[in-house]
Design a protein around this motif. Structure first.
Motif, PDB file in Angstrom:
ATOM      1  N   LEU A   4     -52.148  87.673 -85.819  1.00 42.03           N
ATOM      2  CA  LEU A   4     -52.670  86.929 -84.685  1.00 42.03           C
ATOM      3  C   LEU A   4     -54.150  86.637 -84.879  1.00 42.03           C
ATOM      4  O   LEU A   4     -54.616  85.529 -84.627  1.00 42.03           O
ATOM      5  CB  LEU A   4     -52.443  87.709 -83.380  1.00 42.03           C
ATOM      6  CG  LEU A   4     -52.937  87.043 -82.109  1.00 42.03           C
ATOM      7  CD1 LEU A   4     -52.222  85.717 -81.888  1.00 42.03           C
ATOM      8  CD2 LEU A   4     -52.738  87.965 -80.932  1.00 42.03           C
ATOM      9  N   ARG A   5     -54.887  87.605 -85.354  1.00 39.81           N
ATOM     10  CA  ARG A   5     -56.314  87.428 -85.614  1.00 39.81           C
ATOM     11  C   ARG A   5     -56.546  86.377 -86.701  1.00 39.81           C
ATOM     12  O   ARG A   5     -57.440  85.549 -86.597  1.00 39.81           O
ATOM     13  CB  ARG A   5     -56.927  88.773 -86.026  1.00 39.81           C
ATOM     14  CG  ARG A   5     -58.398  88.746 -86.329  1.00 39.81           C
ATOM     15  CD  ARG A   5     -59.262  88.493 -85.167  1.00 39.81           C
ATOM     16  NE  ARG A   5     -59.434  89.719 -84.409  1.00 39.81           N
ATOM     17  CZ  ARG A   5     -60.016  89.767 -83.242  1.00 39.81           C
ATOM     18  NH1 ARG A   5     -60.479  88.653 -82.716  1.00 39.81           N
ATOM     19  NH2 ARG A   5     -60.143  90.862 -82.584  1.00 39.81           N
ATOM     20  N   ALA A   6     -55.715  86.394 -87.749  1.00 40.23           N
ATOM     21  CA  ALA A   6     -55.832  85.411 -88.822  1.00 40.23           C
ATOM     22  C   ALA A   6     -55.523  84.002 -88.301  1.00 40.23           C
ATOM     23  O   ALA A   6     -56.209  83.031 -88.649  1.00 40.23           O
ATOM     24  CB  ALA A   6     -54.904  85.766 -89.974  1.00 40.23           C
ATOM     25  N   TYR A  10     -58.036  80.827 -88.178  1.00 38.88           N
ATOM     26  CA  TYR A  10     -57.668  79.551 -88.795  1.00 38.88           C
ATOM     27  C   TYR A  10     -57.819  78.413 -87.794  1.00 38.88           C
ATOM     28  O   TYR A  10     -58.387  77.367 -88.111  1.00 38.88           O
ATOM     29  CB  TYR A  10     -56.228  79.634 -89.303  1.00 38.88           C
ATOM     30  CG  TYR A  10     -55.708  78.343 -89.864  1.00 38.88           C
ATOM     31  CD1 TYR A  10     -56.065  77.919 -91.133  1.00 38.88           C
ATOM     32  CD2 TYR A  10     -54.851  77.542 -89.117  1.00 38.88           C
ATOM     33  CE1 TYR A  10     -55.591  76.721 -91.649  1.00 38.88           C
ATOM     34  CE2 TYR A  10     -54.373  76.341 -89.612  1.00 38.88           C
ATOM     35  CZ  TYR A  10     -54.747  75.938 -90.886  1.00 38.88           C
ATOM     36  OH  TYR A  10     -54.278  74.762 -91.378  1.00 38.88           O
ATOM     37  N   LEU A  11     -57.307  78.599 -86.587  1.00 36.10           N
ATOM     38  CA  LEU A  11     -57.402  77.564 -85.555  1.00 36.10           C
ATOM     39  C   LEU A  11     -58.853  77.282 -85.176  1.00 36.10           C
ATOM     40  O   LEU A  11     -59.242  76.131 -84.985  1.00 36.10           O
ATOM     41  CB  LEU A  11     -56.598  77.962 -84.321  1.00 36.10           C
ATOM     42  CG  LEU A  11     -55.082  77.922 -84.475  1.00 36.10           C
ATOM     43  CD1 LEU A  11     -54.402  78.444 -83.211  1.00 36.10           C
ATOM     44  CD2 LEU A  11     -54.606  76.527 -84.803  1.00 36.10           C
ATOM     45  N   LEU A  12     -59.670  78.323 -85.060  1.00 37.69           N
ATOM     46  CA  LEU A  12     -61.081  78.145 -84.730  1.00 37.69           C
ATOM     47  C   LEU A  12     -61.797  77.356 -85.824  1.00 37.69           C
ATOM     48  O   LEU A  12     -62.577  76.446 -85.532  1.00 37.69           O
ATOM     49  CB  LEU A  12     -61.748  79.505 -84.520  1.00 37.69           C
ATOM     50  CG  LEU A  12     -63.220  79.468 -84.161  1.00 37.69           C
ATOM     51  CD1 LEU A  12     -63.400  78.790 -82.799  1.00 37.69           C
ATOM     52  CD2 LEU A  12     -63.801  80.862 -84.129  1.00 37.69           C
ATOM     53  N   LEU A  13     -61.498  77.681 -87.081  1.00 32.07           N
ATOM     54  CA  LEU A  13     -62.109  76.954 -88.195  1.00 32.07           C
ATOM     55  C   LEU A  13     -61.712  75.481 -88.158  1.00 32.07           C
ATOM     56  O   LEU A  13     -62.559  74.595 -88.344  1.00 32.07           O
ATOM     57  CB  LEU A  13     -61.691  77.578 -89.526  1.00 32.07           C
ATOM     58  CG  LEU A  13     -62.237  76.903 -90.779  1.00 32.07           C
ATOM     59  CD1 LEU A  13     -63.751  77.038 -90.841  1.00 32.07           C
ATOM     60  CD2 LEU A  13     -61.584  77.481 -92.012  1.00 32.07           C
ATOM     61  N   ARG A  14     -60.453  75.204 -87.904  1.00 36.22           N
ATOM     62  CA  ARG A  14     -59.979  73.816 -87.839  1.00 36.22           C
ATOM     63  C   ARG A  14     -60.637  73.070 -86.686  1.00 36.22           C
ATOM     64  O   ARG A  14     -60.996  71.899 -86.823  1.00 36.22           O
ATOM     65  CB  ARG A  14     -58.465  73.752 -87.701  1.00 36.22           C
ATOM     66  CG  ARG A  14     -57.730  74.214 -88.915  1.00 36.22           C
ATOM     67  CD  ARG A  14     -57.966  73.263 -90.055  1.00 36.22           C
ATOM     68  NE  ARG A  14     -57.517  73.855 -91.292  1.00 36.22           N
ATOM     69  CZ  ARG A  14     -57.899  73.472 -92.475  1.00 36.22           C
ATOM     70  NH1 ARG A  14     -58.760  72.496 -92.602  1.00 36.22           N
ATOM     71  NH2 ARG A  14     -57.449  74.054 -93.546  1.00 36.22           N
ATOM     72  N   LEU A  15     -60.775  73.713 -85.550  1.00 36.34           N
ATOM     73  CA  LEU A  15     -61.421  73.070 -84.403  1.00 36.34           C
ATOM     74  C   LEU A  15     -62.895  72.792 -84.673  1.00 36.34           C
ATOM     75  O   LEU A  15     -63.433  71.778 -84.236  1.00 36.34           O
ATOM     76  CB  LEU A  15     -61.262  73.928 -83.152  1.00 36.34           C
ATOM     77  CG  LEU A  15     -59.862  73.952 -82.541  1.00 36.34           C
ATOM     78  CD1 LEU A  15     -59.796  74.962 -81.399  1.00 36.34           C
ATOM     79  CD2 LEU A  15     -59.464  72.573 -82.052  1.00 36.34           C
ATOM     80  N   LEU A  16     -63.555  73.699 -85.388  1.00 41.39           N
ATOM     81  CA  LEU A  16     -64.963  73.487 -85.712  1.00 41.39           C
ATOM     82  C   LEU A  16     -65.157  72.393 -86.765  1.00 41.39           C
ATOM     83  O   LEU A  16     -66.171  71.693 -86.758  1.00 41.39           O
ATOM     84  CB  LEU A  16     -65.597  74.797 -86.197  1.00 41.39           C
ATOM     85  CG  LEU A  16     -65.763  75.884 -85.133  1.00 41.39           C
ATOM     86  CD1 LEU A  16     -66.276  77.178 -85.766  1.00 41.39           C
ATOM     87  CD2 LEU A  16     -66.699  75.425 -84.035  1.00 41.39           C
ATOM     88  N   LEU A  17     -64.173  72.236 -87.661  1.00 43.49           N
ATOM     89  CA  LEU A  17     -64.283  71.225 -88.713  1.00 43.49           C
ATOM     90  C   LEU A  17     -63.815  69.843 -88.255  1.00 43.49           C
ATOM     91  O   LEU A  17     -64.109  68.841 -88.918  1.00 43.49           O
ATOM     92  CB  LEU A  17     -63.486  71.651 -89.945  1.00 43.49           C
ATOM     93  CG  LEU A  17     -64.070  72.818 -90.741  1.00 43.49           C
ATOM     94  CD1 LEU A  17     -63.140  73.211 -91.878  1.00 43.49           C
ATOM     95  CD2 LEU A  17     -65.442  72.471 -91.277  1.00 43.49           C
ATOM     96  N   ALA A  18     -63.103  69.758 -87.134  1.00 44.91           N
ATOM     97  CA  ALA A  18     -62.572  68.473 -86.670  1.00 44.91           C
ATOM     98  C   ALA A  18     -63.673  67.430 -86.427  1.00 44.91           C
ATOM     99  O   ALA A  18     -63.520  66.274 -86.859  1.00 44.91           O
ATOM    100  CB  ALA A  18     -61.722  68.673 -85.424  1.00 44.91           C
TER     101      ALA A  18
END
Length: 122
Positions: A4-6, A10-18
């Motif tokens: 869940l933490r991973a 991953y989702l946070l990284l994708r949202l920041l890179l969007a």
């Protein structure tokens, strides 16, 4: 719990890179449109139009400005969802044209998704 933490990371990284990805796409599209051969004014008016009319249209479209200023205007218009006016539909707003055709596009997309899902499950 580590999965869940991973996933959250991953989702946070994708949202920041969007936003970076969107800015890159917008910049590449702008540069490709400016790098195409030919002149937009000649495409609109034709090569035999008077020079004064061509210059007036260049000024109206903002093509007489420096490239960096055209880019900033382009970004500002995109942020305001101002896609300009259509050159082929008697000066109608592009956002209005998109809004008119969006229901049919969404219907087609949902129908194709349903068919693909049905066939994929089988």
């Amino acid at each position: 719990m580590s999965r869940l933490r991973a996933l959250q990371g991953y989702l946070l990284l994708r949202l920041l890179l969007a936003p970076l990805m969107l800015w890159t796409i917008v910049t590449v599209v702008f540069l490709l449109l400016r790098a195409t051969p030919g002149d937009a004014v000649d495409a609109i008016l034709g090569p035999r139009a008077p020079v004064a009319v061509k210059e007036a249209l260049r000024a109206q479209l903002g093509l007489a400005q420096p490239l960096w200023q055209q880019y900033l205007n382009y970004l500002g218009q995109l942020l305001r969802f101002d896609l300009g006016t259509s050159l082929t539909s008697q000066g109608e707003a592009v956002t209005k044209i998109i809004a008119q055709h969006f229901p049919a596009t969404a219907e087609l997309g949902l129908a194709s998704l349903a068919i693909a899902f049905g066939l994929g499950v089988l």
